[in-house]
Design an enzyme around this catalytic site. Structure first.
Site, short mmCIF file in Angstrom:
data_model
loop_
_atom_site.label_atom_id
_atom_site.label_comp_id
_atom_site.label_asym_id
_atom_site.label_seq_id
_atom_site.Cartn_x
_atom_site.Cartn_y
_atom_site.Cartn_z
N ASN A 17 93.26 75.93 29.55
CA ASN A 17 93.79 77.66 29.20
C ASN A 17 95.23 77.44 28.57
OD1 ASN A 17 93.92 77.66 31.61
ND2 ASN A 17 93.42 79.82 30.93
N GLU A 71 94.01 77.43 42.19
CA GLU A 71 94.05 79.07 41.34
C GLU A 71 92.44 78.39 40.58
OE1 GLU A 71 96.42 80.93 41.30
OE2 GLU A 71 98.17 80.12 42.89
N CYS A 103 92.27 83.42 32.96
CA CYS A 103 91.82 83.88 34.23
C CYS A 103 92.10 85.05 35.08
CB CYS A 103 92.41 83.07 35.91
SG CYS A 103 94.49 82.68 35.17
N GLY A 119 90.74 81.63 44.83
CA GLY A 119 91.84 80.95 45.58
C GLY A 119 92.13 80.94 46.95
N GLU A 130 101.50 80.21 43.52
CA GLU A 130 102.36 80.04 42.08
C GLU A 130 102.99 81.14 42.11
OE1 GLU A 130 100.30 78.43 39.24
OE2 GLU A 130 100.14 76.18 40.38
P1 NDP Z 1 87.51 72.63 35.40
O1 NDP Z 1 87.49 73.80 36.57
O2 NDP Z 1 86.45 72.76 34.35
O3 NDP Z 1 88.06 71.86 35.61
C1 NDP Z 1 89.67 71.82 36.08
C2 NDP Z 1 90.26 70.29 36.07
O4 NDP Z 1 89.08 69.42 36.86
C3 NDP Z 1 90.07 69.40 35.40
O5 NDP Z 1 91.71 68.89 34.96
C4 NDP Z 1 89.09 68.65 35.37
O6 NDP Z 1 89.17 67.51 34.83
C5 NDP Z 1 88.97 68.29 37.37
N1 NDP Z 1 88.32 67.63 37.59
C6 NDP Z 1 86.36 68.13 37.09
N2 NDP Z 1 85.79 68.00 37.96
C7 NDP Z 1 86.63 67.16 39.20
C8 NDP Z 1 87.28 67.04 40.25
N3 NDP Z 1 85.29 66.60 41.24
N4 NDP Z 1 87.49 67.18 41.34
C9 NDP Z 1 88.58 67.08 40.79
N5 NDP Z 1 89.52 67.23 39.51
C10 NDP Z 1 87.87 67.61 38.51
O7 NDP Z 1 87.68 74.20 34.59
P2 NDP Z 1 88.36 74.25 33.10
O8 NDP Z 1 89.05 73.21 32.71
O9 NDP Z 1 87.27 74.76 32.74
O10 NDP Z 1 89.63 75.95 33.48
C11 NDP Z 1 88.93 76.44 32.84
C12 NDP Z 1 88.75 77.53 34.60
O11 NDP Z 1 89.91 77.72 35.19
C13 NDP Z 1 88.41 79.16 34.59
O12 NDP Z 1 87.23 79.26 35.86
C14 NDP Z 1 89.78 79.77 34.55
O13 NDP Z 1 89.60 81.26 35.29
C15 NDP Z 1 90.16 78.94 35.77
N6 NDP Z 1 91.52 78.93 35.82
C16 NDP Z 1 92.63 79.63 36.51
C17 NDP Z 1 94.11 79.82 36.73
C18 NDP Z 1 94.99 80.74 38.18
O14 NDP Z 1 95.64 80.94 37.66
N7 NDP Z 1 93.30 81.36 39.15
C19 NDP Z 1 94.65 80.12 36.23
C20 NDP Z 1 93.38 79.07 34.24
C21 NDP Z 1 92.45 79.02 34.62
P3 NDP Z 1 88.62 67.45 32.72
O15 NDP Z 1 88.29 68.85 33.19
O16 NDP Z 1 88.96 66.82 32.90
O17 NDP Z 1 87.12 66.99 33.20
#
Ligand code: NDP
Length: 503
Positions: free
Chosen positions: A156, A253, A287, A469, A473
């Protein structure tokens, strides 16, 4: 015809590396559902090589004086600012977020953090403590970098997330291997090139590409000292679990379902603006979104009236146009997920639809670019008269879907706001600042706002409570997440305390 962006490869040893396998995928422009670039998946052998590059760079980078590291990172921040619009254009292509947003927020807030941590380490942020125990004995402590760290980002805020992780990591003397989300990977090579151009030595910041399995390989790798992860709660649980096996440091996070509480005396226009920021900025893909909007029963009709008026100012359309402030969702799979929640809200939860809905936005029919009809566009949607048991109220939708929840008393609203397993953010709108702080004190969330929503400056430590989390950060506390402590007791009296003295 070629794709609009150059292919992306793993980046280590200070440069893009030739593809190590034939496996690749495409990143898609969400506004038009057209491919942007080929991304070459990094093989396990190439991930090993990226980690080896980071290991090789660590001794020299960690022993570079903090002030010199700061100078280099400040140069990178200047390059980011100088290339703001070009980078913002890339982020708009990759995420679908309007240029009005990416050009004013995404790169700027990343560069701010780089400058912040560079300044912090240059001005003693990495100093330890000295404690005089006795006249002839003292303790000193030092803050030491962890080693090679993994950064794993969500889709995002791609470049912002990469900077919020790499800035404190590098400033503290660590090296990093970064994996962007497969949905928005374009920024990562550009950031690596900027670091290199600024003088960051080869191997200090590296990039690998791929989906979850690449992330999983990184998080279990024995040479990785820390995993800083941004993503969904369910993925975070897996990542933290596998990192725990190797006793790695983690920062998590994760997602939320935050409460935006409007009190009866709130300035209604300000409260509506806040609720809209908390639901429609970045098309709801934030998020900290305040998707549970608690409105007093006495104010509900007026709140809805002003909200519907202001919803006219949500302007979807050409993502590069200066008037556009609402883009598409990031991907087809996410578009399907958000629409299924909207349908569930109508058909199963039986929530009252105030505006929006799952239908294709009507403006698409007349849009000058026919490709836009293929994009992942949704309508900003508001449900009202919602109840706490509804699925749309309980689960993170991560799209532009607001739920209005009427309430009667302050005690009730605090209890209901906290009645969730996540605790990322919360906010209160009121003119009564005493009451605001009393409520904030009771809310179970790590990031809170009074009479505003969403701003997250470099100085402010941010991180979730409960399932949202671990760790924070940014801010001074954000630097602590990238160092480990060493304490030393010095005895100057020449005597070692012992129970083994001669009788
Ligand atoms: P995901 O959990 O689907 O993916 C996050 C990252 O983790 C991606 O790079 C993904 O790869 C990777 N990933 C997936 N599976 C694994 C694994 N088993 N081991 C290690 N890495 C893995 O999240 P989204 O990308 O869908 O992001 C949206 C989410 O992020 C929402 O829930 C949002 O709330 C949260 N978020 C939280 C923030 C915060 O600061 N608290 C800020 C921004 C977002 P790939 O996608 O390439 O498969």
């Amino acid at each position: 015809m070629g794709l609009p962006h150059a292919p992306r490869f793993a980046y280590y040893d200070g440069k893009s590396q030739p593809a190590s396998s034939t496996s690749s995928f495409q990143t898609i422009n969400p506004a038009t559902n057209t491919p942007l670039a080929d991304i070459h998946t990094t093989t396990h052998a190439a991930i090993d090589a990226a980690i080896a590059s980071a290991q090789k760079a660590f001794p020299s980078w960690s022993s570079t004086p903090a002030i010199e590291r700061a100078r280099i990172l400040q140069r990178a921040a200047s390059l980011l600012r100088a290339r703001n619009d070009d980078l913002a254009k890339v982020e708009t292509d990759d995420t679908g977020k309007p240029f009005t947003e990416t050009s004013t927020v995404d790169i700027v807030t990343g560069a701010d953090v780089l400058e912040y941590f560079a300044s912090l380490v240059a001005s003693g942020g990495l100093n330890g403590e000295t404690i005089q125990l006795r006249p002839d004995a003292w303790v000193y402590s030092t803050k030491n970098p962890l080693g090679v760290c993994a950064g794993i980002g969500a889709w995002n805020y791609p470049i912002q997330i990469a900077l919020w992780k790499s800035a404190p990591c590098l400033a503290a003397g660590n090296t990093m291997v970064y994996k962007p989300s497969e949905f928005t990977p374009l920024h990562a090579t550009l950031l690596a090139e900027i670091y290199t151009e600024a003088g960051v030595p080869p191997g200090v910041f590296n990039v690998v590409h791929g989906a979850g399995d690449v992330g999983a390989y990184l998080t279990t790798h024995p040479s990785i000292a820390k995993v800083s992860f941004t993503g969904q709660v369910s993925t975070g649980q897996k990542v933290a679990g596998s990192a725990a096996g190797g006793m790695k440091y983690v920062t998590m996070e994760l997602g939320g379902k935050s409460a935006c509480i409007i009190l009866p005396d709130a300035d209604i226009s300000q409260a509506v603006d806040g609720a809209m920021m908390a639901n429609f900025f970045s098309t709801g893909q934030v998020c900290t979104n305040g998707t549970r909007v608690f409105v007093p029963e006495s104010l509900k009709a007026e709140f809805e009236r002003v909200l519907l008026e202001k919803m006219q100012h949500v302007r979807a359309g050409d993502v590069m146009a200066p008037e556009t402030n609402f883009g598409p969702l990031v991907s087809k799979v996410h578009w399907e997920k958000v629409n299924s929640y909207i349908r569930h809200g109508i058909n199963v939860d039986k929530a009252k639809l105030l505006c929006g809905g799952p239908e294709t936005p009507s403006w698409l029919a007349n849009h000058s670019n026919p490709a836009y009809k293929e994009g992942f566009w949704v309508q900003p949607t508001v449900f009202t008269d919602c109840t706490d048991d509804m699925k749309i109220v309980q689960e993170e939708i991560f799209g532009p879907v607001m739920s209005i929840l009427p309430y009667k008393t302050v005690e009730e609203v605090v209890q209901r706001a906290n009645n969730t397993s996540v605790g990322l953010a919360a906010g209160v709108f009121t003119k009564d600042l005493n009451l605001a702080h009393q409520i904030i004190g009771q809310l179970e969330a790590g990031i809170t706002w009074v009479n505003t929503w969403g701003e997250s400056p470099a100085e402010m430590s941010v991180g979730g409570w409960k399932m949202s989390g671990v760790g924070v950060e940014n801010g001074k506390k954000g630097l602590e997440a990238w160092v480990r402590n060493k304490s030393t007791l010095v005895e100057m009296a020449g005597e070692v305390p012992t129970v083994f003295a001669k009788l």
